[in-house]
Structure formats: C-alpha cells, structure tokens
Design a protein around this motif. Sequence first.
Motif, short mmCIF file in Angstrom:
data_model
loop_
_atom_site.label_atom_id
_atom_site.label_comp_id
_atom_site.label_asym_id
_atom_site.label_seq_id
_atom_site.Cartn_x
_atom_site.Cartn_y
_atom_site.Cartn_z
N THR A 117 0.85 -1.18 0.00
CA THR A 117 0.00 0.00 0.00
C THR A 117 0.89 1.24 0.00
O THR A 117 1.98 1.25 0.60
CB THR A 117 -0.94 0.00 1.23
OG1 THR A 117 -1.77 1.14 1.19
CG2 THR A 117 -0.15 -0.03 2.53
N ALA A 118 0.43 2.28 -0.65
CA ALA A 118 1.29 3.45 -0.88
C ALA A 118 1.70 4.12 0.42
O ALA A 118 2.85 4.57 0.57
CB ALA A 118 0.56 4.44 -1.79
N TRP A 119 0.79 4.22 1.40
CA TRP A 119 1.13 4.98 2.59
C TRP A 119 2.23 4.31 3.42
O TRP A 119 3.01 4.98 4.09
CB TRP A 119 -0.11 5.27 3.44
CG TRP A 119 -0.86 4.09 3.99
CD1 TRP A 119 -1.99 3.53 3.48
CD2 TRP A 119 -0.55 3.35 5.18
NE1 TRP A 119 -2.41 2.50 4.27
CE2 TRP A 119 -1.55 2.36 5.33
CE3 TRP A 119 0.46 3.43 6.14
CZ2 TRP A 119 -1.56 1.45 6.37
CZ3 TRP A 119 0.45 2.52 7.19
CH2 TRP A 119 -0.54 1.55 7.31
N LEU A 120 2.33 2.97 3.36
CA LEU A 120 3.39 2.29 4.12
C LEU A 120 4.77 2.57 3.52
O LEU A 120 5.78 2.49 4.22
CB LEU A 120 3.12 0.78 4.16
CG LEU A 120 4.01 -0.03 5.10
CD1 LEU A 120 3.76 0.36 6.56
CD2 LEU A 120 3.80 -1.53 4.91
N ALA A 121 4.79 2.93 2.22
CA ALA A 121 6.06 3.20 1.54
C ALA A 121 6.47 4.67 1.60
O ALA A 121 7.48 5.04 1.01
CB ALA A 121 5.98 2.73 0.09
#
Length: 662
Positions: A117-121
């Motif tokens: 998921t984008a927010w974890l990156a």
Amino acid sequence: MAHTDDEGDERLAAEGEVAVARLAIDSGDLGHAADHLSDAILAAPQLPELHEALAELCAAVGGPAAARDLFPLDGEVYLGTVVCRAHVEAAAGDWDTAVGLLASAIQHEPARPWAHTAWLAREDLPALVDPDAVAQAVARAAGALPDPLPAELADTVRPFERFVRVVTDRHPEHPLLLAMASGLTRRFGATARAVELAERAHRLAPGHLPSVMLGNALRADGRPEEALTVWEAELARVAPDEGNSSSYLAVDVAELYGTLGRPAEGLPWLERVLATEPDHPKAAPALHGLRHAVDGDAVHLLALADHHRDHPDHEYAQDLLERLSHREPWLGMVSGATEATVNVLHQVLGSDGTDRDTEIDCTASAVEPPSSVLALRLALPRSTVTYRSVGEPDPRLPLTEPTTRIWSWDGTDPRPAVAAPAPSTAALVRATAEIVWPTVPAAYDHAVRLAGLPLDELLGVLVHPPLPREDDLGRALLAHQPELWVRAVQAFACLGIAHHRTDQPWEGSERRRVLRDLLLGPEDWVVEAAGFALVAIGWTHPDARADIAGLLRQRLHHSARASRSRVVTILRSYCALVLVAPWTEPDDRETARHLLDEADARDAQDAGEAQDAEGAEGAEGAQDARHDAEPEEPSDEPAPAAPEPPRQPRRPGLIRRLFGRS
C-alpha cells in the motif's frame, strides 16, 4: 506476482462490491457502503477503484476521523473491516494505529498483499511512528509467520519488512524494536543481520526476550552451540519461579540438543520443567520426542498419541507425532513391496513404449503373494504370471481354519474368492485410500468414512482394487509404482473393517474376527493390511492392545519359521509393522529387530556380490537365486531382463524422488 484466473475472478468480485458501495454512498447509506468495501478489500486489496471509493466514503461522512465509526473494532471483528480501518487511520494521520492494524491483517492472512500500500512506503513515515508501537506491530505480525518464509509469503510481507528495517535504523538504541525486528529479519533469511540486531538488543537490555531472540538468530545462522550458551546462561539467571516463559526456553534448549544429535543431554531440562509444571503443554511431548531420538523406539511415538488423546489441547504432541511419523513405513506411509513380480513390473514400466496395452508373460520361480499379480494387472491388464513351484511351508495355506476367505487357488494360479464390490463402494474407497498419512490415529480416523460399507464389499475391494484417482499422484502411481496403490487400497479397506460395528465389544466382534482371519490367512499383502488395521486399533483403543499383541505374535512367529526354508517377501515389512506396535511382548519386538538385522546383513552382502559380479556402480538391490522372475515374449517388444528381488522393500527415498518430497 503472476495474475491467475482466481485473481481475475477476485478482481471482478471486488469491482462489483465497489460498484454497490458507490451506489450506497450516493444514497447516503454509508454503513452499507462500508460493509461492501470491507468485502471488496478481502478480494482485491490493491484495487485502485476500491481505494478511491474508500476516500469518497471518508469525504461523505465528514473526513477520515469520522469514518472510523464505520469500521468498528469492538466485538467480533471482520478482517476486511480491520484492513479498511487501517487505511482510514492512515488517512487520519494516526500512523501507529494504522501500522498496528496492518500487522494484525498480516498475522491473520499473511498470503494477502496487505502491505503493498502506498502509505506504508512513504519516505517520511519512519519518522512519524513511535518505535514502541512498531515493535508491538512487528511482534504481532512476525509471530504468525513461518520461519523461514516461503517465497510467495516473502513477496507479500516484504514492504512491511522494508518499513521496519528503516524504522530500526532510525532507533538503533531501542532494545524491544531491535529484538522484534531480529525475528522478522530472520524469517526473510537475513540471518547475519538478525544476529546483529539481537546482539545489540541483548547488550542494551540483557533479559529474557533479547536472549530468546538472540538464540533463535544464532540457531538460524548455523551457530547452534552459541545459541545454547546464550539460552543456558539466561536460564541460569532467572529465578525458578519467574514464570512460564523460562520453561518454554528450557524446552527449546532441550530440543536444540536433539537437533545437535545429543538428545540425552536435553532430557534433564525437560524433566526439570515437568517436575514443577506437570501439565506443561510442550515439555511432556518434547520429552517423548527426545526419548525417541535416543533409542528410536516407537513406544515414545505411542506415548505422544496417548498424551494427545488425554490432552487434546496440547497440539504440540500432535505436531511432533506428525513430524516423527512423516514418511516412515506404517507410521506415516504404506510400506513398499519386494516381490520378483513387482521388480519385473518396474523394469517394464521404465521401458520406452510401455503402455496399458503392453502384454508380458512373467514367470517366477516360486509362488508369491497373489496381490502382486493385482499390481501387475492394474498397470498392464493383459499380462499373466506363472509360478514354477510352491515353497514350504505352503504360503497358500492359512495359519488357522478361517471363516473369511478372499483367495482361492487353481494349482499355483490365484483367484479372487469374493465378488467385486459395487461401483459406489469402489469409488468411495478410491477417494479415501492414501499412500501417506499424517499419523496412525489420523489414518484410522480418515477411514471412518468407510464404516457404513458392508463387510462383503470391503472384502471385495481387497482383491478387486479400483484404479488410482485421476490426479497427478494417481497417474504417477499407475505409471511407476502401482503396487503402492494396491497396498494403500488394502490398508484402508482393512481400516474400514476396523470401523465395522464398533458398537460391538472388541472381543467377539465381527471386525476382530474378519481382521484376524485376514492376518492369519494365506501369505499376502492383505496380511500386512489387516495387521496395520489391528495396529491402528491398538493405537486408538488401548484396551484392545493385549489381544492385538497376541494376534500379531502368531503371524510373526510363523513368518520367522517359514523364512528359514524359503523367501518370505512380506517378512521385513511385517517386522516393521510389529515394531510400531510397542505394546507387543519384548521378546516379539526383539525377534522382529533380529530378523530385520539379518535382512540388512544379507542385503549388504548380496549387494556387494552383485556389484562385483556385474561391475555396475550403484547396483540396486540384491539377487536371490532361489526366487527369480522374468518376462517372457511381450507382445510388442522384448522387456528388459528382470533383476531378482531384494529381500528388503524399496526405501521411502524412491517415493520421495517420484513425488518430490524429502
């Protein structure tokens, strides 16, 4: 990751759920929309339209903070709700909660790409989270992961591991985070880094958890002696009453001694645990396992089964029994066959151009178990077998006058003495029979589905086995080792008999009478199948053990006497069967061991002589001039010359090579 048809179906299902959710948002039914998005995220966690709809839902309710109430975490919580709530918390800026919920999703279903998921990156995320919260999240996620991670799980969890690595680098003095990160890193195979992290944690806060994690990392890094040093030092440090955690560490120490090939040194650790915690869920099973490692006696495996029956919540006993039974003849798989007819069959099946229309006329020097003919005709239905002589004592005769007969003889030609089963019976046995099983009690329980079949039908299956199932394993068996399938069918048919009329007391029951008749009947694979069913009854019904020991003894002593004047092809396998019934008399078990040792010595001598005579490196098996077989004039092309049979069955290693297990 590769896109499969299943993934395509899941994507379509998720798209449908998202479409319904958007209709619900438009109509103001936001709770209904949240339910559909929770369903959608289970099917396709990375679907862009889903995340767009989730943002629309947050906006409709007044922002991400208000959207929390649409994904409640109290009471019984749905996994899709947890994942949606994680994304809502991330949108609200509560990064610690978001990471923790994502870790919970990984814990419960690690095969799904929750971490992609984008927010974890986000590059700034490691600076926004509390290291304590991340340590707790890692503990939650990693504790449920296998060690090491298989490649497919490593792919799904890797973004979470990258995030944890960066957070750990930002907090190099946080012992709890370092220790937890060591466990996650270890599962990805980076054992040297796992040791480094755990050593740092141990230096900063020498205590129980860092010691456990350091020992685990050292063991995974191929340094088990150092792991023992760390663990034993920790156990010497803690007070005896410090709690349950130290007792689990003592179990780990004991089992590590077993892994190092020094199981006797591990026994005192387990005995000390049991002296203070007699109901410890791991110590008693581990003790049985280590005792088995010391002497190899199946009595300790039986003790594991008895322990699990008395303590069904002690799952470690079951896990350990499965591990120690794996691919062991009769404990976890059907035993192999040694007949000359079977050896000829293997050679013909290994020849180019062989198919089910291939016809061979096989001649053997002496009568063999008639079930070997079943195996030949299962693979090559047009083939015939001729026997030149009958050994003494006559293997065609039962030991006692039976009331159950499944074979008749026209001279040296065996014939089924019972009718073929109904197609429905054959189909059910075909669907039930297995060449491998987790444990003896598991095989017994699996066969309960045959309990309702009439005895005559089950007896018919013994001499009229159905073809293997039409799957990869079934096709491999038919093409390479059909005798294993015949033996599996017979074993499970006899287990079905073992379940017949269990309302009758064992003594005087029909199931005992029939299994006894089969065990003491003509020399055949069915003898072993009936013996296995009796052994399985003994494993699961202790009250029947003494009686079963007497029945097994009769066959053992007869086979031992017969082997002095002729080849008894089932002798080795039957002796192995007696040894997995450790309630038999010590003298009988010693007889079985002696016969196996004699067979091993003969095999070693004969194999050496055969290799010298043939000049063939790695010659397989041993020749026996008294008991040979050869094919005569096959219909299409000559079959290769057949080796004479080894006295020992083919080892499980052959099955591992065929079916890719080790």
